[in-house]
Write a protein that holds these residues in place. Structure first.
Motif, short mmCIF file in Angstrom:
data_model
loop_
_atom_site.label_atom_id
_atom_site.label_comp_id
_atom_site.label_asym_id
_atom_site.label_seq_id
_atom_site.Cartn_x
_atom_site.Cartn_y
_atom_site.Cartn_z
N THR A 173 0.85 -1.19 0.00
CA THR A 173 0.00 0.00 0.00
C THR A 173 0.89 1.25 0.00
OG1 THR A 173 -0.11 -0.09 2.42
CG2 THR A 173 -1.90 -1.14 1.21
N ALA A 174 0.26 2.41 -0.15
CA ALA A 174 0.99 3.69 -0.16
C ALA A 174 2.10 3.69 -1.20
CB ALA A 174 1.54 4.01 1.22
N LEU A 175 1.80 3.13 -2.37
CA LEU A 175 2.80 3.00 -3.43
C LEU A 175 3.10 4.36 -4.06
CD1 LEU A 175 4.35 0.80 -5.18
CD2 LEU A 175 2.51 1.13 -6.82
N THR A 176 4.39 4.64 -4.24
CA THR A 176 4.83 5.86 -4.92
C THR A 176 5.92 5.52 -5.92
OG1 THR A 176 4.34 7.29 -3.02
CG2 THR A 176 5.86 8.14 -4.66
N TRP A 177 5.75 6.00 -7.16
CA TRP A 177 6.79 5.88 -8.19
C TRP A 177 7.41 7.24 -8.41
CZ3 TRP A 177 2.00 3.45 -9.92
CH2 TRP A 177 2.08 2.05 -10.08
N ARG A 178 8.73 7.29 -8.58
CA ARG A 178 9.40 8.53 -8.99
C ARG A 178 10.46 8.20 -10.02
NH1 ARG A 178 13.50 12.15 -8.63
NH2 ARG A 178 14.87 10.69 -7.51
N SER A 179 10.31 8.77 -11.20
CA SER A 179 11.28 8.56 -12.26
C SER A 179 12.50 9.42 -12.00
CB SER A 179 10.68 8.92 -13.62
OG SER A 179 11.69 8.97 -14.61
N THR A 180 13.70 8.80 -12.01
CA THR A 180 14.92 9.58 -11.88
C THR A 180 15.30 10.21 -13.22
OG1 THR A 180 16.33 7.67 -12.32
CG2 THR A 180 15.73 8.08 -10.03
#
Length: 260
Positions: A173-180
């Motif tokens: 849960t509380a999934l976050t994606w951040r592209s570098t």
């Protein structure tokens, strides 16, 4: 999803040492499901002797994964074209304990997930540099160039053990994606990624989800996350439905941040 609000309140605790000794499952069959968090009560009915991973009194644990790829995104492109010799490389950090592993995930000849890992706290600089290229070559035959970080993924994970089938279930849960690469960030409130990890045959939770109308999905945190956060169109036919579903959940909060 905490020590006092676990999905399965009747589940007994299991330690990490017990879980690793009982069900390491480094070679396994994975099935993933995207479901609203309101339906996570199905986990409670998966096994009458359901066990809940508990470490230091915590039943939900913070994870961070940094996925590595070549300059031309070899790992992504092999996955996009369903190559049998595909691979993923990531640094996996267990934020509550401070442990970090370099992991390489590949496929066996039978289509099972195979995971090789290196404990970075014990590895020399040379071992760190050699581990991924060597493992990828031995497992897949690919000679890969330099690897750089391309995607960061964070989430909270609750892990269950199903003694009847010898399976694991993870609830993220509380999934976050951040592209570098682009700096674009997406989050996933109100939904969970549930994954069953078995020796092959479906476990009871798989069957419960199927009876409830929930089917497995091709949801890769890496490939779907990279497709969603890229500024350029990436080939994602294999994940078209799940990427479309995730995009349908999206709501832009800032010019560079999207909430799923």
């Amino acid at each position: 999803m905490s020590a006092t609000t676990a999905v399965a309140p009747h589940a007994r605790a299991i330690t990490l040492e017990e879980l690793v000794a009982t069900a390491p499952l480094l070679t396994r069959t994975d099935r993933k499901y995207l479901i609203p968090t309101s339906r996570l009560d199905l986990v409670d009915h998966a096994d009458p002797d359901l066990r809940l991973l508990t470490i230091g009194g915590l039943t939900t644990h913070a994870y961070s994964s940094t996925y590595l790829d070549t300059a031309d995104l070899t790992a992504y492109r092999l996955a996009a074209h369903a190559r049998a010799s595909r691979f993923k490389v990531r640094n996996r950090s267990y934020l509550d304990s401070g442990l970090t592993f370099l992991e390489v995930k590949t496929r066996s000849a039978r289509g099972e997930t195979v995971k090789d890992r290196l404990d970075l706290s014990l590895a020399s600089r040379g071992e760190h540099q050699r581990f991924a290229p060597t493992t990828v070559r031995l497992r897949t035959g690919h000679e890969i160039g330099p690897l750089t970080p391309v995607l960061e993924v964070t989430y909270d994970r609750t892990t269950y053990y199903l003694p009847a089938s010898g399976s694991r279930v993870t609830v993220d849960t509380a999934l976050t994606w951040r592209s570098t690469l682009t700096g674009r960030t997406l989050t996933l409130p109100g939904h969970a990624i549930v994954e069953t990890k078995t020796t092959g045959r479906p476990c009871e939770l798989d069957r419960l989800l199927w009876r409830d109308g929930v089917r497995p999905t091709r949801l890769s945190k890496y490939t779907c996350g990279l497709a969603l956060t890229s500024d350029e169109p990436l080939h994602h036919n294999r994940w078209h439905r799940v990427v479309r579903d995730l995009q349908g959940l999206a709501a832009t909060t800032t010019p560079s941040t999207t909430t799923l």
